[in-house]
Write a protein that holds these residues in place. Structure first.
Motif, PDB file in Angstrom:
ATOM      1  N   LEU A 161       8.674   1.461  20.673  1.00  0.00           N
ATOM      2  CA  LEU A 161       7.842   1.153  19.470  1.00  0.00           C
ATOM      3  C   LEU A 161       8.051   2.024  18.615  1.00  0.00           C
ATOM      4  O   LEU A 161       7.765   3.161  18.616  1.00  0.00           O
ATOM      5  N   PRO A 162       7.706   1.074  17.293  1.00  0.00           N
ATOM      6  CA  PRO A 162       7.929   1.727  16.265  1.00  0.00           C
ATOM      7  C   PRO A 162       6.669   2.666  15.869  1.00  0.00           C
ATOM      8  O   PRO A 162       6.275   2.128  15.246  1.00  0.00           O
ATOM      9  N   TYR A 163       5.736   2.806  16.872  1.00  0.00           N
ATOM     10  CA  TYR A 163       4.476   3.619  16.795  1.00  0.00           C
ATOM     11  C   TYR A 163       3.998   4.703  17.717  1.00  0.00           C
ATOM     12  O   TYR A 163       4.145   4.706  18.824  1.00  0.00           O
ATOM     13  N   GLY A 164       3.210   5.344  17.066  1.00  0.00           N
ATOM     14  CA  GLY A 164       2.829   6.358  17.681  1.00  0.00           C
ATOM     15  C   GLY A 164       1.720   7.277  17.127  1.00  0.00           C
ATOM     16  O   GLY A 164       1.360   7.042  16.486  1.00  0.00           O
ATOM     17  N   GLY A 165       1.616   8.293  17.790  1.00  0.00           N
ATOM     18  CA  GLY A 165       0.696   9.726  18.010  1.00  0.00           C
ATOM     19  C   GLY A 165       0.717  10.124  16.649  1.00  0.00           C
ATOM     20  O   GLY A 165      -0.932  11.046  16.694  1.00  0.00           O
ATOM     21  N   SER A 166       1.531  10.157  15.984  1.00  0.00           N
ATOM     22  CA  SER A 166       1.488  11.005  14.196  1.00  0.00           C
ATOM     23  C   SER A 166       2.549  10.172  13.685  1.00  0.00           C
ATOM     24  O   SER A 166       2.997   9.059  13.727  1.00  0.00           O
ATOM     25  N   ALA A 167       1.742   9.831  12.491  1.00  0.00           N
ATOM     26  CA  ALA A 167       2.123   9.650  11.071  1.00  0.00           C
ATOM     27  C   ALA A 167       3.685   9.719  10.538  1.00  0.00           C
ATOM     28  O   ALA A 167       3.799  11.061  10.979  1.00  0.00           O
ATOM     29  N   GLY A 168       4.179   9.331  10.602  1.00  0.00           N
ATOM     30  CA  GLY A 168       5.518   9.735   9.896  1.00  0.00           C
ATOM     31  C   GLY A 168       6.032  10.056   8.007  1.00  0.00           C
ATOM     32  O   GLY A 168       7.251  10.294   7.946  1.00  0.00           O
ATOM     33  N   SER A 169       4.735  10.861   8.308  1.00  0.00           N
ATOM     34  CA  SER A 169       4.517  11.243   6.350  1.00  0.00           C
ATOM     35  C   SER A 169       5.175  11.831   6.503  1.00  0.00           C
ATOM     36  O   SER A 169       6.002  12.733   4.767  1.00  0.00           O
TER      37      SER A 169
ATOM     38  N   ARG B  62       1.218  -1.553   0.060  1.00  0.00           N
ATOM     39  CA  ARG B  62       0.045  -0.120   0.191  1.00  0.00           C
ATOM     40  C   ARG B  62       0.340   1.172  -0.179  1.00  0.00           C
ATOM     41  O   ARG B  62       2.375   1.622   0.212  1.00  0.00           O
TER      42      ARG B  62
ATOM     43  N   GLY C 107      13.477   5.425  17.822  1.00  0.00           N
ATOM     44  CA  GLY C 107      14.707   4.263  17.846  1.00  0.00           C
ATOM     45  C   GLY C 107      15.025   3.580  18.923  1.00  0.00           C
ATOM     46  O   GLY C 107      13.840   2.669  19.130  1.00  0.00           O
TER      47      GLY C 107
ATOM     48  N   GLU D  68      15.242  10.167   8.919  1.00  0.00           N
ATOM     49  CA  GLU D  68      14.989   9.027  10.063  1.00  0.00           C
ATOM     50  C   GLU D  68      14.045   9.270  11.172  1.00  0.00           C
ATOM     51  O   GLU D  68      14.448  10.935  11.646  1.00  0.00           O
ATOM     52  N   PRO D  69      13.195   8.762  10.991  1.00  0.00           N
ATOM     53  CA  PRO D  69      12.267   9.305  11.596  1.00  0.00           C
ATOM     54  C   PRO D  69      12.079   9.013  13.483  1.00  0.00           C
ATOM     55  O   PRO D  69      12.962   8.772  13.580  1.00  0.00           O
ATOM     56  N   GLY D  70      11.608  10.081  14.089  1.00  0.00           N
ATOM     57  CA  GLY D  70      11.761   9.948  16.163  1.00  0.00           C
ATOM     58  C   GLY D  70      11.647   8.130  16.708  1.00  0.00           C
ATOM     59  O   GLY D  70      11.898   7.089  15.519  1.00  0.00           O
TER      60      GLY D  70
ATOM     61  N   PRO E 269       7.880   3.303  -1.350  1.00  0.00           N
ATOM     62  CA  PRO E 269       7.281   4.677  -1.180  1.00  0.00           C
ATOM     63  C   PRO E 269       6.873   5.351  -2.336  1.00  0.00           C
ATOM     64  O   PRO E 269       8.092   6.106  -2.482  1.00  0.00           O
TER      65      PRO E 269
END
Lengths: 655, 655
Positions: free
Chosen positions: B610-618, B549, B606, B602-604, B650
């Motif tokens: 855990l690689p999940y959070g309240g905002s999308a990494g877009s 996707r 590290g 590099e997203p936040g 992507p």
């Protein structure tokens, strides 16, 4: 609040599966914490009332118990039923029953311990060797298949079971059996075994955990030394990995444990090994080894862990994938790997006091451990995927499942490691809820509970926790036994709980994430109140997780939610649902969550046309019918019958 | 143009692996088509010059050839090397050498056939049974493990090898061996075997293909009847599926072949079975059976097939996944499954004349079959994933790979089915390039070629094809031998070739997709010219394919492209590359394609978070550095050394 008092604890601080000789925090014992009604106490009661008997009945039916009788009578042979590791299921059940008796004082659990011990003990050979699969006429010789034979693995579980009994009622016949078995292992696998000829470790770590804990319980340092030997031998490629796709990494025999950067290979193996390494590091004050485990934890949590806390991305080899390889549909997330992850994090928390470890424990406990058993405690998930494309077949639930992936919980499995592992884990859940520091009481997992803990400095700190958690975010901690002088009350504030508020001493303040700390003198009867924002929220994945790009998940407090096909309007298939993230998710009032969504139009193409083309299918969202979708806590999925399910849902617009 | 003329064809229309008694199109024979220089002719030359000898040397080294000597001498035993199916590799090599001799007349290939036949024939038992793994002292009895023993599978490959020799040089000693082996199978597995007691089919379909084709080649209808018996027995759950995760579906023993809706279970098994079903349907005029295979093809192509044409989404059981389960990283896409898919589509094309089948063949040939061997023909991919997260280790390329997933092409495998399967497939590639109908010549795959085909009505139609395809999209078909009176020239226009143009008889018109058809009288020397738009293009996935996707792929003509880590600027990891789809992809001029992209920040998070959070990494895209990425044809990946690789990238903005 109903609180069960144990009837026969030998020591109010006893009754814990893990008791490091050195640690920042000490786990509480049987007499120090008791749960009141709530999420986990209900699971403990079901475990006691249903799961223990269920497991014993299945193992009797399949002949796994009779294997001990036959070994004792010298009548076993080539037709022995069960896999090579079936003995370990008996030991895990025994461990569960022992802890359960310690927890509840239920005489039925005590009878189960005695009954199982009486079957097991006679099968022990004169020299202490005890295994029904190897070393008997018509069976392969002892230690002739260290890669896959699971002898040392089974013995490790025997030792853990003996520790459970020892720490709840004191020495009993099982203690002697375990001691002799451990001595036999030390005799065969001691330092003189390091000849370089062939492997001298077991293919599945576990003996190390059993040896360390029995050593702790009996004060026998040579057991810890033997565990260390096993640890040090591993990672040197002595195990034959040519018949498993992941090779030596499958057994963690690719890199020495202190050199590894991340967990890899078979997930349960990797995690049992890490737990044992943390144990040995604690016993021997080996900071380098401890740091290695912390480093592996951090890298694995950051890149190889599911939203549920589940670990293991591959069905093949039941193993970890590469970094960012976290498919939702083929997530393995074995129940036992979730349990093992809790074991590792618990040891790291005890050593460090770092709340991140307790955070991961909570996530894993609610979304893997609690998801595995059915509400009646008589059926189980082995794998815990985050996406079930096609509903399982109800018929799959009838008997022994030959497969890990079932889509419905199965009463038993051909490889049935999870039911007994869940049983022993649930029986000690309360020991994970709090811990005592030198001058602090740390409350880690929220549940109605009565706690009366001895701090490291000898003072007693008693509190009563009242909460409707996880449905409700308010946690009231009433001080029942204030220690004399200043002390610390540390309440975990989960990483997701931004905006948590602490009320204490007439003040109100933002707290955490991490911990809310109150350091002062406490008064009997005063209430420290933590308000955790458990309302539903959207959670987004790191953009490097390809499998769920463009998707969103819904969480509520510590619970991960999922969409199930039976909750969707007619015609809105789970493969065509997209969540409108411009509208916040909302509570339904019954523990579920409502989101605004659209049912995508069926894209073009169809049978006979490859599902790839010159235009993106995102136009399908705009033309989709608006629908309301109700999400269910993941731990309850498939409780209403087989369903298709997904945790990660395609999202629009992407923020 | 250099054209090899075969030296010993028995019939100019001979020399094809598949010759249905009834079909709309007839495959061309040895004397009817010869390739000139180009993509496939080069692969055929490498196959002849390197791969055949390479395979024979490895099988000699590993004792797989000597297994025949030992069986003949009565000296085999428990120490026999190789898997139970190693005989089949010898037969596939033999088949490859036989076709190669037919194609090129190379005496070395003929010598190889004679050499191998001389090793194989003496191992045949007096009653026709021929297998080195079963039925000898110290070995399991004949047909004692129908699920996994592969005896019937091996025999099927023996029969196909004999057909190759029979159709290129005529009856030879191998014919007699095959006839006796087929008779033995018929004697043991005839109708009287339907007792209901245990399975009466082989776990791996293949015998059916061998029986039908030998039956066709020798005019023995009872071989076809035996194949039909095997087909009809399958799908009734007689094979024990309890030791494989996908159960009876693994062997396609879950549903009868005429009732199934889609391919499932082990991919090569499913596809060999489907090819055999198409053969039996053609021989017996069984339209229902043919329709079942077409239906399964359509459903599988629409929902379970990769952009490369690859099939098999799971490493576990080497199997198909569910609908839309098409992970790029764990794509199995076994080389042999690609070959088997070509086999099925070829049979369906011959029966129906539907160009969709030839389309899929082209896609699979360029992006699976051509991807598997190295440029030197001495190393191979077994699995063909669309995403390699971590570059393979160069050292993996040295010897026998114990694993299917290598990240670099390996010279040989523990299970080494692909090298010989590729060898026999490449040796007959030209037979897939065109076909003759009653009054038409159909050109299906574009390559420099000289074609002189006998149409169904007895007239001859000769053309010479000149093209730089797939690099260039212009195909010139010069009529060298016009048939007398009106005839049809049908040129395939691939599904991706929107805007193709046909020039003929002084006119110019849009053509296809499907086919460009010229129906009229033809003149010697005239040129029919097809212009296919092979410029690079973006391709998007169906939104139901979760694994990709939000990603885009780049194709150019029939070729799928990929990004390789060695082509990226320093620091722009493949896991952080995003393609700017507002700029069209462009040719570099050397067969590669350039796209505009950004290297995501590099997203936040590290390690430890855990690689999940309240905002999308877009948001990471916006902050990313612009880079230019050069993409390589997928079939060339890892040719410059081990690399990380991805086909799906992507994309932003999403259209």
């Amino acid at each position: 609040m109903t609180v069960h008092e144990p009837t026969a604890p030998t020591d109010p601080r006893g009754g814990r599966p893990v008791v490091p000789s050195r640690s920042l925090h000490r786990p509480l014992g049987l007499g120090e914490i008791a749960l009141g009604p709530g999420f986990w106490e209900a699971m403990q009661r079901t475990n006691a009332a249903a799961t223990l008997g269920h497991c014993e009945a299945w193992m009797e039916r399949l002949g796994w118990l009779a294997n001990f009788d036959r070994a004792a009578a010298g009548t076993t042979g080539p037709d022995r039923p069960g896999w090579s590791f079936s003995d370990s299921e008996v030991y895990k059940l025994l461990e569960a029953a022992a802890w359960e008796y310690g927890r509840s004082g239920d005489p039925a659990a005590d009878r189960a311990v005695r009954r199982l011990t009486a079957r097991i003990a006679p099968a022990q050979d004169a020299d202490g060797y005890l295994n029904t699969c190897f070393g008997h006429p018509g069976r392969p010789p002892r230690y002739s298949d260290l890669e896959t034979g699971h002898e040392l693995y089974c013995t490790g579980h025997l030792l853990q079971a003996a520790v459970a009994r020892l720490r709840t009622v004191g020495p009993d016949p099982l203690t002697a059996v375990a001691r002799r078995a451990a001595d036999q292992v030390c005799a065969v696998f001691g330092p003189e075994r390091d000849t370089g000829a062939g492997p001298a470790v077991g293919g599945h770590p576990e003996i190390e955990l059993g040896l360390v804990e029995l050593g702790r319980a009996l004060g026998e340092e040579r057991y810890t030394a033997q565990a260390r030997l096993f640890l040090d031998r591993r990672g040197r490629g002595t195990l034959r990995g040519d018949r498993v796709p992941s090779g030596a990494a499958y057994f963690q025999d690719d890199v020495p444990v202190r050199d590894a950067e991340v967990w890899r290979g078979h997930a349960v193996r990797a995690l049992y090994l890490a737990a044992a390494a943390a144990d040995v590091a604690a016993e021997q004050g080996d900071d380098g080894l401890h740091a290695a485990v912390e480093r592996q934890w951090a890298r694995t949590v950051g890149r190889r862990t599911y939203l549920t806390g589940g670990m293991g991305a591959r069905h093949q080899d039941e193993g970890f994938g590469e970094d960012w390889e976290l498919p939702a549909d083929r997530a393995y997330c074995e129940s036992c790997a979730g349990i093992a992850s809790v074991m590792v994090s618990w040891r790291l928390f005890l050593a460090s006091g770092d709340m991140r470890y307790a955070d991961l424990m909570e996530r894993t406990l609610y979304n893997v451990v609690a998801a595995a058993p059915s509400a009646d405690g008589r059926a189980f998930f082995y794998a815990n995927p985050l996406h079930q494309r096609a509903a399982g077949a109800a018929g799959d639930g009838g008997g022994v499942s030959p497969r890990a992936e079932t889509g419905v919980r199965a009463p038993w499995f051909d490889v049935s490691c999870c039911p007994t592992n869940l049983a022993r884990t649930l029986a000690v859940w309360h020991t994970y809820a709090a811990a005592a520091g030198r001058r602090e009481l740390a409350v880690l997992q929220y549940a109605n509970a009565r706690i009366r803990a001895e701090l490291g400095d000898g003072r007693v700190f008693g509190v009563e926790v009242e909460t409707g958690y996880p449905a409700d975010g308010e946690v009231a901690v009433r001080v029942t036994d204030p220690p004399e002088g200043a002390a610390v009350l540390r309440l975990r504030v989960p990483g997701w709980a931004a905006g948590a508020v602490l009320e204490e001493g007439g003040r109100r303040r933002r707290a955490g994430p991490g911990a809310a700390v109150v350091e002062r003198e406490f008064t009997r009867g005063e209430v420290v109140r933590l308000r955790l924002p458990v309302g539903p929220r959207f959670t987004w994945p790191d953009p490097r997780i390809d499998a769920v790009r463009g998707c969103v998940a819904v969480e509520r407090g510590p619970l991960v939610y999922c969409a199930e096909s039976i909750d969707l309007p007619e015609g809105a298939g789970l493969d065509r649902l997209a969540v409108d993230t411009s509208a916040a998710p909302a509570d339904t009032g019954d523990g579920r969550v409502r989101v605004r969504a659209r049912a995508l139009r069926e894209p073009g193409g169809g049978d006979g046309v490859l599902p790839y083309g010159g235009s993106a299918g995102s136009g399908a969202v705009e033309g989709g019918e608006p629908v309301e979708a109700v999400l269910t806590p993941y731990h309850q999925w498939a409780e209403r019958g087989p369903t298709a399910m997904r945790v990660w849902l395609p999202a629009f617009p992407l923020p």
